[in-house]
Design an enzyme around this catalytic site. Structure first.
Site, mmCIF file in Angstrom:
data_model
loop_
_atom_site.group_PDB
_atom_site.id
_atom_site.type_symbol
_atom_site.label_atom_id
_atom_site.label_comp_id
_atom_site.label_asym_id
_atom_site.label_seq_id
_atom_site.Cartn_x
_atom_site.Cartn_y
_atom_site.Cartn_z
ATOM 1 N N ASP A 82 -31.620 -46.571 2.609
ATOM 2 C CA ASP A 82 -31.311 -45.874 3.868
ATOM 3 C C ASP A 82 -32.448 -44.918 4.223
ATOM 4 O O ASP A 82 -32.818 -44.771 5.386
ATOM 5 C CB ASP A 82 -30.013 -45.065 3.736
ATOM 6 C CG ASP A 82 -28.771 -45.935 3.735
ATOM 7 O OD1 ASP A 82 -28.806 -47.044 4.308
ATOM 8 O OD2 ASP A 82 -27.754 -45.506 3.164
ATOM 9 N N GLY A 123 -23.481 -35.110 5.933
ATOM 10 C CA GLY A 123 -22.834 -35.819 4.831
ATOM 11 C C GLY A 123 -23.138 -37.290 4.897
ATOM 12 O O GLY A 123 -23.701 -37.780 5.879
ATOM 13 N N GLY A 124 -22.772 -38.046 3.865
ATOM 14 C CA GLY A 124 -23.001 -39.482 3.885
ATOM 15 C C GLY A 124 -24.465 -39.825 4.069
ATOM 16 O O GLY A 124 -25.329 -39.363 3.325
ATOM 17 N N LYS A 167 -21.454 -44.562 -3.231
ATOM 18 C CA LYS A 167 -22.890 -44.257 -3.286
ATOM 19 C C LYS A 167 -23.242 -43.184 -4.312
ATOM 20 O O LYS A 167 -24.304 -43.236 -4.927
ATOM 21 C CB LYS A 167 -23.392 -43.815 -1.909
ATOM 22 C CG LYS A 167 -23.540 -44.945 -0.914
ATOM 23 C CD LYS A 167 -24.170 -44.436 0.374
ATOM 24 C CE LYS A 167 -24.417 -45.563 1.345
ATOM 25 N NZ LYS A 167 -25.115 -45.085 2.556
#
Length: 289
Positions: free
Chosen positions: A117, A143-144, A81
């Site tokens: 997202d 995170g992510g 990503k």
């Protein structure tokens, strides 16, 4: 930078892929194919799993390869990503804010990145918990996908976001970035989860805790109160231990299936320029249960 132009949709089906590692269980292909079928669009969706095939280390070389294979667009997940974002011609405002892309359009010789997202969680929250109080929210995990969720929460009217992450410095770094975007005091890192939960209207889990491979609760059950609304972005399983615990207390809950569905809805629209049948995509998602 110039890239080879994709073959036009009139000559063959729109070819989309999911780029990631260990993605064999993804529900995304089935959702996209259901949406395309409802519109009678010629459409294919392939998994590009770096654990199953050799890919170049350089992200630009990966995109060169996939364009040469005829892909018109990609969904992108861990661990690509952020690395892919650095080699795109253009990125959307939401992707720039979040600092990651999960959707790449390969069209007209250009590579454009988006983050669905961000919109996906925001839409799930808007539809699923429209009346939720949002003065303060505790988010577990920085995170992510946590960055996308944090931006969606603040864009969605959360006054103050309290961030907790077990990785040293992660919550502090995200909080600093959020305050730059939204203003001083809008986000802060916290160490005392009990105290933060006591000050929060809602609790959002953006950690892997609760997944089939990481069972359990991301915070002590004693921190959850019936007045809280509780959201999870985990959807393997849909009913995580966190949601089951919160539901038993009488909390309003938001499962991770909403974010998974609406990020795919947004991505399909970007790939095709058409509005998908959300009900058909939901049915495809639920068919895994």
């Amino acid at each position: 930078m110039a890239h080879p132009q994709s073959v036009t949709e009139t000559e063959r089906p729109t070819r989309i892929g999911l780029l990631g590692a260990g993605i064999g269980g993804s529900r995304t292909p089935r959702m996209h194919l259901a949406a395309a079928g409802a519109l009678n669009l010629p459409y294919s969706y392939d998994l590009i799993d770096s654990t199953q095939r050799d890919l170049p280390e350089d992200p630009a070389a990966i995109l060169d390869l996939l364009e040469a294979e005829g892909f018109d667009g990609l969904n992108v997940t861990y661990p690509f990503k952020k690395t892919v974002m650095a080699v795109l011609d253009d990125v959307s405002d939401s992707a720039r804010k979040v600092g990651a892309v999960n959707t790449v359009i390969l069209r007209d010789g250009l590579r454009r990145g988006h983050n669905t997202d961000h919109w996906g969680f925001g839409e799930s929250l808007r539809r699923g918990l429209p009346e939720a109080r949002r003065e303060a929210v505790l988010q577990l995990g920085a995170g992510g996908a946590g960055g996308a969720v944090a931006h969606a929460l603040l864009d969605g009217g959360v006054g103050r976001l309290l961030l907790r992450d077990v990785t040293e410095g992660a919550a502090e770094a995200l909080a600093a970035k959020l305050c730059e975007t939204y203003g001083p005091g809008r986000a802060e890192a916290v160490d005392d989860v009990m105290a933060a939960a006591g000050a929060a209207d809602g609790i959002v889990n953006c950690t892997p805790v609760g997944m089939d491979k990481h069972p359990g609760l991301p915070l002590t059950a004693a921190a959850i109160d019936p007045r809280h609304w509780v959201a999870d972005i985990v959807y393997f399983p849909i009913e995580t231990e966190l949601l089951a615990t919160a539901r038993a207390l009488g909390c309003a809950v938001l499962p991770g299936s909403g974010m998974a569905l609406y990020q795919a809805v947004r991505a399909f629209g970007l790939f095709t320029g058409q509005e998908p049948d959300i009900g058909r995509m939901q049915e495809a998602f639920d068919s895994f249960a």
